[in-house]
Design an enzyme around this catalytic site. Structure first.
Site, PDB file in Angstrom:
ATOM      1  N   ASP A 160       1.059  -1.323   0.384  1.00 13.46           N
ATOM      2  CA  ASP A 160       0.455  -0.021  -0.260  1.00 13.46           C
ATOM      3  C   ASP A 160       0.917   1.264   0.329  1.00 13.46           C
ATOM      4  O   ASP A 160       2.016   1.454   0.348  1.00 13.46           O
ATOM      5  CB  ASP A 160      -0.341  -0.436   1.569  1.00 13.46           C
ATOM      6  CG  ASP A 160      -2.500   0.379   0.550  1.00 13.46           C
ATOM      7  OD1 ASP A 160      -2.091   1.662  -0.125  1.00 13.46           O
ATOM      8  OD2 ASP A 160      -3.097   0.076   1.486  1.00 13.46           O
TER       9      ASP A 160
HETATM   10  C1  NOJ Z   1      -4.065   3.374   0.317  1.00 19.70           C
HETATM   11  C2  NOJ Z   1      -4.967   3.005   0.401  1.00 19.70           C
HETATM   12  O1  NOJ Z   1      -5.245   1.914   1.445  1.00 19.70           O
HETATM   13  C3  NOJ Z   1      -5.466   2.177  -1.025  1.00 19.70           C
HETATM   14  O2  NOJ Z   1      -6.859   1.414  -1.510  1.00 19.70           O
HETATM   15  C4  NOJ Z   1      -5.419   2.640  -2.149  1.00 19.70           C
HETATM   16  O3  NOJ Z   1      -5.521   1.990  -2.935  1.00 19.70           O
HETATM   17  C5  NOJ Z   1      -3.950   2.854  -2.272  1.00 19.70           C
HETATM   18  N1  NOJ Z   1      -3.954   4.905  -1.656  1.00 19.70           N
HETATM   19  C6  NOJ Z   1      -3.529   3.968  -3.573  1.00 19.70           C
HETATM   20  O4  NOJ Z   1      -4.541   4.925  -3.405  1.00 19.70           O
END
Ligand code: NOJ
Length: 733
Positions: free
Chosen positions: A289
């Protein structure tokens, strides 16, 4: 995701020709970064905005002077494998650099958060899950895949399939609710919709199932918080949707931010290598993430970036989202031998395989005609599907005295700021909608020909307008109050410690009720709310969630009776926040909650959900009878009679539950095993049949082994997890 032998050979040949730097480049994902115009890093600017050092206006002024850096130089040098973005012409430009100007011509995989539609935004996942309609889950995903490709996106950071049972967590809005069976159906259907129409590269994308894993169990519902649980709980509740997604061939997975039992998922070798890639057979790759590799330092599991990068790579984290740790530090570690070359090769093999499967080496570009088509507006069939999805996702929680549906002859006082906010209908994680496509509840009612007068009166934020309240109470025959949450009140980093109606909305409802006029409440929100007072006092409550661009049309159709609500809750609603986490499939306790003192209960609140999982009314009624449970060598055959016992057509979700009455581990009081959406005309009766494989009656123990144990099972069917017909059967496997 299956590759042909020829494709596999192509990947191996390419791998052989790559330098170490180019290989690590594939493991690096970049987002466009904002540069220039200010003296502090962009992340600090965001912090300054959040903590109030900068006003929104100052922030926007600074941004207007800044430029986006798309990392063209790094792409040219083969140091980037993936970027984020949703601008098709920019995507074409960057793909051209990657294809024509980098040494090996490897296309970019371009990811974006297309969680519930891109421009054609359909309901948030917790709402869509309430439709219990697998074909809808699939169709909306297919629409999102096509629309993504037309915007240069070939990798959707979806579906989010975290089981979530604590509605304090803002991210309950993004996923299919509390139940592993419904979550698994949702996961499979979404993967099929995103990935399976391979008739043209324009029609499919790589799915990215997330967040692996147990993120929904974050302690206290506080985002990014720690999680701990038994292996059995992990395997029975949090892993099934991921297993289903892997069985369906999901191409990629995003690891969760949280630690699980002390090890952040980002560097959790057991979770990534043994369970995900080994046991569940992920064929594509794992991405971190955002910034999560660096966050391992804050977690206190790595001393510094270098240490975090080494741990992540060795654990099986194939791609780094956003930190540059792989890009800047991994090469030296491979050269020193701290990270084996085989680790890098495996990651790159997986990433290249997904790119090949996506057809990117042959055609990574968006045709200009596709771009122009969306510039002209949304296709009519997208609008129709968004509307159907919105109609199916609403849940009628309460309807005393059949107050709903309203007639077009009634004069409606429409109340609540949310009712007129077209820019709030899409909810969390919708970033590309256009206001001209969005229909507010007010606009929907007006377009449907209702006799409606609008009085904003108050909303989730801000003060009440006394004069307007007085007018709304005197002028209409019936009051429709739209209350709930803004889109920013759910989603990432939006946990709430009090999940009641925010602001002064309860006071608003109290004032409306005092008028003596009938009050219909429409909820527009991103999580199960704590509604004890509301459920006691208000005669009719329609849960409409954030339904996407056609919200207003769907709500108007339900209020006016053009459609009968058919959704069932994918997540239990607490009476008060202090009950969280509250869910129907709770492990049996030695002293189940009851009115007696020494039982599992509260002194000041009910022990069970206010509105349980599976609950949802319609404008007709359904009668269940004649449950029969039979057995063949491999399956249970369950039959019952369902009758539409009311006065109009309607759709019911028939739910099949089981309970393992006595097992070697404490099992849930009830577990959903299957469901069926059935539409019946008034008075119509139908024989409903389920065939349940006996192999579905087992559970995972604390070693992660699946056990089928002989003994007594309770089979129940009904229109909610609470109201069911039951029968017992003794089974030997
Ligand atoms: C953080 C989030 O937790 C995730 O769900 C998302 O896909 C990513 N950022 C990218 O934006």
């Amino acid at each position: 995701m299956k590759l042909t032998q020829k494709q596999k050979t192509f990947v191996e040949d390419l791998l052989k020709r790559m330098t170490l730097e180019e290989k690590i480049g594939q493991m690096n994902q970049e987002s466009p970064s904002i540069v220039g115009g200010f003296d502090v890093p962009f992340s600090e600017l965001i912090e300054m905005l959040t903590d109030g050092r900068l006003s929104q206006e100052e922030f926007e002024k600074i941004l207007s002077t800044a430029k986006q850096d798309y990392h063209e130089e790094d792409i040219r040098a083969g140091r980037v494998g993936s970027v984020m973005g949703q601008d098709p012409r920019k995507a074409n430009e960057l793909q051209k650099i990657a294809m024509e100007e980098s040494r090996l011509g490897i296309p970019l995989i371009i990811g974006f958060d297309v969680i519930h539609g891109l421009r054609s935004v359909y309901p948030i996942a917790i709402a869509e899950a309430c439709s219990f309609d697998d074909s809808l889950f699939e169709e909306t995903a297919r629409m999102a895949a096509r629309e993504s490709r037309a915007h240069g996106i070939n990798w959707n950071f979806a579906p989010m399939i975290d089981a979530a049972r604590d509605s304090r967590w803002g991210r309950v809005s993004e996923g299919p609710g509390e139940d592993p069976c419904l979550g698994s159906h949702f996961a499979r259907a979404k993967i099929r919709g995103l990935q399976n129409d391979r008739s043209s590269v324009r029609n499919y994308v790589a799915a990215c199932t997330k967040h692996y894993v147990a993120y929904g169990a974050c302690e206290s519902g506080r985002d990014y918080n720690t999680t701990s649980m038994s292996v059995s709980n992990l395997y029975n509740v949090y892993l099934p949707a991921f297993r289903a997604a892997m069985d369906e061939g999901a191409a990629t997975v995003m690891a969760a931010f949280n630690d699980l039992n002390g090890i952040p998922c980002t560097v959790n070798r057991w979770l990534l290598r043994d369970v995900l890639k080994g046991e569940m057979g992920l064929e594509g790759f794992v991405v971190s993430d955002a910034n999560a590799i660096r966050e391992c330092v804050a977690h206190g599991i790595a001393e510094d970036d270098r240490d975090a990068g080494i741990q992540a790579a060795i654990a099986g984290m194939d791609m780094d989202m956003g930190t540059h740790i792989y890009k800047d530090l991994l090469q030296a570690e491979v050269e020193k031998g701290t990270v084996p070359m085989a680790v890098v090769d495996e990651a790159v093999r997986r990433i290249l395989s997904v790119k090949v499967w996506l057809g990117l080496f042959d055609d990574p570009y968006v045709p200009e005609a596709d771009i122009e088509a969306y510039e002209k507006g949304l296709p009519a069939e997208h609008i129709a599907l968004c509307r159907r999805a919105a109609e199916e996702s609403m849940v009628l929680l309460k309807n005393e005295g059949d107050l709903l549906p309203l007639s077009r002859k009634q004069k409606i006082s429409l109340v609540g700021r949310l009712a007129d906010m077209a820019d709030e209908v899409c909810g969390a994680w919708a970033m590309a909608w256009k206001k001209e496509d969005c229909v507010s509840v007010r606009a929907g009612l007006e377009a449907a020909g209702a006799d409606v007068q609008y009085y904003p009166c108050g909303g989730p934020e801000g003060e009440l307008d006394e004069e307007e309240i007085a007018r709304a109470c005197t002028e209409g025959d019936v009051i429709v109050a739209v209350v709930g949450e803004t889109d920013a009140m759910s989603g990432e980093a939006s946990s709430r410690a009090d999940t009641g109606l925010p602001g002064r909305q309860r006071e608003l409802l109290e004032r409306l009720l005092r008028s003596g006029k009938p009050v219909v409440t429409v909820l527009m929100n991103g999580r199960p709310l704590a509604l004890r007072w509301e459920a006691e006092q208000l005669p009719a409550i329609l849960e409409a969630w954030h339904l996407g661009i056609r919200m207003g049309d769907a709500v108007a159709a339900a209020l006016l009776g053009d459609v009968s609500p058919s959704g069932k809750l994918a997540s239990s609603f607490p009476a008060v926040t202090g009950q969280c986490p509250v869910y129907y499939n709770h492990p049996s306790t030695g002293r189940p909650g009851s009115r007696s003192k020494f039982t599992s209960r509260y002194l000041d609140a009910p022990w069970d959900a206010l509105f349980p999982f599976g609950h949802g009314l319609s404008y007709t009624s359904f009668a269940y009878s004649g449950l029969r449970v039979g057995e063949t060598a491999d399956s249970l055959e369950i039959a019952l009679t369902l009758k539409n016992s009311g006065g109009r057509e309607g759709t019911e979700v028939v739910q099949l539950y089981t309970q393992d009455v006595a097992a070697s581990l404490v099992r849930p009081v009830k577990e959903l095993k299957d469901y069926l959406r059935v539409s019946l005309a008034a008075g119509e009766e139908r024989e409903i049949r389920f065939v349940l494989p006996k192999s579905d009656l087992g559970f995972y123990d604390n070693t992660g082994a699946y056990r089928l144990e002989d003994g007594l099972f309770r089979i129940s069917v009904g229109g909610s997890s609470r109201d069911t017909l039951e029968q017992e059967i003794r089974l030997q496997f």
